[in-house]
Design an enzyme around this catalytic site. Structure first.
Site, PDB file in Angstrom:
ATOM      1  N   SER A   1      -3.812  23.267  12.066  1.00 17.48           N
ATOM      2  CA  SER A   1      -3.232  24.435  11.409  1.00 17.48           C
ATOM      3  C   SER A   1      -4.284  25.397  10.878  1.00 17.48           C
ATOM      4  O   SER A   1      -5.061  25.963  11.629  1.00 17.48           O
ATOM      5  CB  SER A   1      -2.273  23.988  10.302  1.00 17.48           C
ATOM      6  OG  SER A   1      -1.570  25.078   9.772  1.00 17.48           O
ATOM      7  N   HIS A   2      -4.352  25.546   9.564  1.00 17.97           N
ATOM      8  CA  HIS A   2      -5.223  26.520   8.916  1.00 17.97           C
ATOM      9  C   HIS A   2      -6.624  25.975   8.665  1.00 17.97           C
ATOM     10  O   HIS A   2      -7.479  26.692   8.142  1.00 17.97           O
ATOM     11  CB  HIS A   2      -4.607  26.946   7.584  1.00 17.97           C
ATOM     12  CG  HIS A   2      -4.329  25.778   6.671  1.00 17.97           C
ATOM     13  ND1 HIS A   2      -3.382  24.823   6.979  1.00 17.97           N
ATOM     14  CD2 HIS A   2      -4.883  25.392   5.507  1.00 17.97           C
ATOM     15  CE1 HIS A   2      -3.364  23.914   6.022  1.00 17.97           C
ATOM     16  NE2 HIS A   2      -4.263  24.227   5.115  1.00 17.97           N
TER      17      HIS A   2
ATOM     18  N   ASP B   1      -2.422  32.198  11.093  1.00 16.45           N
ATOM     19  CA  ASP B   1      -3.413  31.128  10.976  1.00 16.45           C
ATOM     20  C   ASP B   1      -3.754  30.493  12.315  1.00 16.45           C
ATOM     21  O   ASP B   1      -3.395  31.006  13.376  1.00 16.45           O
ATOM     22  CB  ASP B   1      -2.914  30.066   9.992  1.00 16.45           C
ATOM     23  CG  ASP B   1      -1.755  29.257  10.541  1.00 16.45           C
ATOM     24  OD1 ASP B   1      -0.976  29.810  11.340  1.00 16.45           O
ATOM     25  OD2 ASP B   1      -1.624  28.073  10.187  1.00 16.45           O
TER      26      ASP B   1
ATOM     27  N   ASP C   1      -2.721  27.905  14.124  1.00 21.52           N
ATOM     28  CA  ASP C   1      -1.707  27.569  15.126  1.00 21.52           C
ATOM     29  C   ASP C   1      -0.503  28.496  15.103  1.00 21.52           C
ATOM     30  O   ASP C   1       0.487  28.243  15.780  1.00 21.52           O
ATOM     31  CB  ASP C   1      -1.254  26.121  14.957  1.00 21.52           C
ATOM     32  CG  ASP C   1      -0.505  25.863  13.665  1.00 21.52           C
ATOM     33  OD1 ASP C   1      -0.770  26.575  12.676  1.00 21.52           O
ATOM     34  OD2 ASP C   1       0.322  24.938  13.618  1.00 21.52           O
TER      35      ASP C   1
ATOM     36  N   ASP D   1       1.645  29.411  12.611  1.00 20.01           N
ATOM     37  CA  ASP D   1       2.862  29.163  11.841  1.00 20.01           C
ATOM     38  C   ASP D   1       2.824  29.737  10.426  1.00 20.01           C
ATOM     39  O   ASP D   1       3.814  29.658   9.708  1.00 20.01           O
ATOM     40  CB  ASP D   1       3.212  27.669  11.809  1.00 20.01           C
ATOM     41  CG  ASP D   1       2.172  26.798  11.108  1.00 20.01           C
ATOM     42  OD1 ASP D   1       1.143  27.343  10.659  1.00 20.01           O
ATOM     43  OD2 ASP D   1       2.384  25.572  11.023  1.00 20.01           O
ATOM     44  N   ARG D   2       1.708  30.308  10.019  1.00 18.94           N
ATOM     45  CA  ARG D   2       1.616  30.901   8.685  1.00 18.94           C
ATOM     46  C   ARG D   2       1.419  32.407   8.778  1.00 18.94           C
ATOM     47  O   ARG D   2       1.035  32.932   9.818  1.00 18.94           O
ATOM     48  CB  ARG D   2       0.469  30.281   7.888  1.00 18.94           C
ATOM     49  CG  ARG D   2       0.622  28.795   7.679  1.00 18.94           C
ATOM     50  CD  ARG D   2      -0.480  28.219   6.819  1.00 18.94           C
ATOM     51  NE  ARG D   2      -0.315  26.787   6.660  1.00 18.94           N
ATOM     52  CZ  ARG D   2      -0.669  26.100   5.586  1.00 18.94           C
ATOM     53  NH1 ARG D   2      -1.234  26.718   4.568  1.00 18.94           N
ATOM     54  NH2 ARG D   2      -0.479  24.799   5.519  1.00 18.94           N
TER      55      ARG D   2
ATOM     56  N   LYS E   1       7.736  26.647  10.748  1.00 17.76           N
ATOM     57  CA  LYS E   1       7.459  27.958  10.170  1.00 17.76           C
ATOM     58  C   LYS E   1       6.849  28.825  11.263  1.00 17.76           C
ATOM     59  O   LYS E   1       6.307  28.321  12.245  1.00 17.76           O
ATOM     60  CB  LYS E   1       6.553  27.855   8.960  1.00 17.76           C
ATOM     61  CG  LYS E   1       5.316  26.999   9.093  1.00 17.76           C
ATOM     62  CD  LYS E   1       4.612  26.894   7.743  1.00 17.76           C
ATOM     63  CE  LYS E   1       3.417  25.956   7.796  1.00 17.76           C
ATOM     64  NZ  LYS E   1       3.817  24.545   7.675  1.00 17.76           N
TER      65      LYS E   1
END
Length: 544
Positions: free
Chosen positions: A114-115, A278, A280, A282-283, A377
């Site tokens: 992710s982030h 981010d 991947d 999703d943010r 998300k």
């Protein structure tokens, strides 16, 4: 000639998935048997993959391409029928969730941390999403972990690499490997949800945008949707080329890590609208000219105005937020007469509510918002819903914020992160608070009186499952609140997250700096928890 091998192995310590799958340093994942052990454990925990269809892709960080090849060879050896793979091994997390649902797959494997930063000496991650497109529930991740503790062999095909660049279907020892355009299906979904004509019109009229993809996976998605389909000028998307190390940056869309975008948006001639996503995809972070939108405010504003987008014209069934997220969206739900749910941190907790039709929009404090269009998300989705709302209302971001606060009141909110704290010190801090909880009500700290305090436990209204010890909540009599929890998304030490909020109904006081408005709450949090002595820090490493 391909050959199925059964490789002897033994359990490897520490393969317990957290709130978003298994995350470790990349070199750990690259270690002997590490990826293979966990992959076989995932396959075994879901009842095997024989005859099943799975989606596979990741955010393109270092080791993504090699991991895809290993997982494909193991899927073939374990009898999978078909693997649907993003071209180049790339799929954003929301795009993967959509593809699982669209193709009615049995689930999918997403490779991402992710982030978290990427690179050979940074972070890597892997998680399994179920047939609904959502992250595996705790009951399933517990099975995965249990299997890692007893594994003694794994199956893998001895064969050459799959050509991940060639769109089309290849045969791998009887298993179909279908390489697909990672962007096309997702972009079509977005076009079905939002009024692209209205957004195109305001862009054509001179409305200026800036989207920072942070050298992460959303670059190709944003270029296709924002520049190609919506007509924004070339160059609107910056840092749009996904790189294995995210260009040496930290792909976390917040004011600290997206400082270049922040500086541009707060400059004298900044764009009208800015956003970032981010690692991947999703943010999201939402900005206006000289305006920053907190994740909690973003969720509340989207909930209050979602009906302006065609995909949500009939209204929304309900909303859900993670417990640390501010209660701003609760006030929107109360006025609209719809359900509002408070869940633990982790998108998987929204899955049951979405599948049951109890909620339409969800959000969490760490720059994540989404809806029932997928089971993750979705950063670009949030950006497009914002653009749809602004286009219909004809307002600036600042004007929309001002009007929302005037109607619902302003919830001042901030998150203070203390990163890579020695695990024993962070645990001691939380354990001390747990012991104190029963004594706190009625006591005053830094001028604030505690009304209630607990360790949040969640009863899932759909399946009746209980998740305990999900974070310390301290509520004050003036409506302020402090939440403290240890994050499950880091790869070393512990991250202590401190969430602070206060509520203000007077429009004359809606223009304060958030840290200034929250100063009494910050002081009370320190007085109660002794954060500085326990962490050894004079202040947070990251403030958002």
């Amino acid at each position: 000639m391909s050959k199925i091998l059964s490789i002897p192995t033994q359990p490897i310590e520490g393969q317990k998935p957290g709130t978003s799958g298994l995350r470790k340093k990349t070199r750990v994942f690259m270690g002997r048997h590490y990826l293979e052990n966990f992959t076989q454990s995932v396959f075994d925990a879901i009842g095997g993959v024989a005859g099943k269809v799975l989606v596979l892709g990741g955010d393109g960080r270092y080791f993504n391409d090699r991991a895809v090849q290993v997982i494909l060879r193991m899927a073939a050896a374990n009898g999978a029928e078909r693997m649907i793979v993003g071209q180049g091994g790339i799929l954003s997390t929301p795009a993967a969730s959509h593809l699982i649902r669209l193709r009615k797959a049995d689930g999918g494997i997403i490779l991402s941390a992710s982030h978290n930063p990427g690179g050979e000496h940074e972070d890597f991650g892997m998680k399994f999403n179920g047939a609904n497109g959502g992250p595996a529930p705790e009951s399933l991740t517990d099975l995965m972990y249990a299997r890692t503790l007893e594994i003694d062999s794994y199956k893998i095909l001895e064969t050459g690499d799959v050509d991940l660049a060639a769109i089309g279907t290849q045969d791998v020892a009887g298993m179909a490997v279908e390489i697909v355009d990672p962007v096309a299906d997702y972009a079509a979904l977005m076009e079905s949800l939002f009024d692209f004509d209205a957004i195109r019109a305001v862009i054509k009229g001179g409305y200026r945008l800036r989207f920072d993809a942070m050298h992460a996976v959303t670059g190709p998605y944003a270029r296709e949707i924002i520049e190609n389909r919506l007509g924004a000028p070339a160059g609107t998307v910056i840092n749009g080329q996904p790189l294995p190390d995210f260009g040496g940056g930290h792909p976390d869309p917040n004011p600290h890590w997206a400082k270049v975008l922040m500086d541009e948006m707060f400059s004298a001639d900044g764009p009208d609208f800015g956003a970032a996503s981010d690692g991947d995809g999703d943010r999201n972070m939402i900005l206006g000219r000289n305006a920053y939108v907190s994740p909690s405010d973003s969720l509340a504003i989207l909930a209050a105005n979602a009906n302006l987008a065609p995909g949500y014209a009939k209204g929304i069934a309900g909303v859900a937020r993670s417990m640390p997220t501010s209660r701003a969206v609760d006030r929107v739900a109360a006025k609209a007469g719809i359900e509002a749910h408070e869940t633990p941190t982790g998108w998987k907790f929204f899955g049951n509510l979405l599948d049951a039709g109890r909620v339409t929009l969800c959000g969490e404090e760490s720059f994540g918002t989404g809806s029932d269009h997928v089971r993750e998300k979705d950063g670009l989705w949030a950006v497009l819903l914002w653009l749809n709302i602004l286009a219909v209302k004809g307002q600036s971001v600042s004007e929309l914020l001002r009007d929302h606060w005037a109607e619902y009141g302003r919830t001042y909110y901030s998150r203070h992160d203390y990163e890579a704290v020695p695990s024993d010190r962070a645990t001691d801090l939380i354990d001390r608070l747990r012991v104190m909880l029963g004594e706190l009500p009625g006591q005053s700290f830094a001028g604030l009186t505690v009304e209630a305090a607990d360790d949040f436990a969640y009863l899932d209204p759909v399946d009746g499952s209980v998740s305990a010890r999900q974070g310390i909540r301290i509520l004050f009599t003036d409506g302020s609140r402090v939440v403290m929890r240890l994050s499950g998304t880091g790869t070393e030490g512990a991250t202590l997250r401190v969430y602070l909020e206060s509520y203000e109904t007077d429009p004359a006081k809606h223009g304060l700096d958030a840290q200034e408005a929250l100063a009494p709450v910050i002081a009370a949090a320190e007085a109660i928890a002794h954060i500085k002595p326990f962490t050894g820090r004079n202040g947070p490493d990251v403030t958002t």
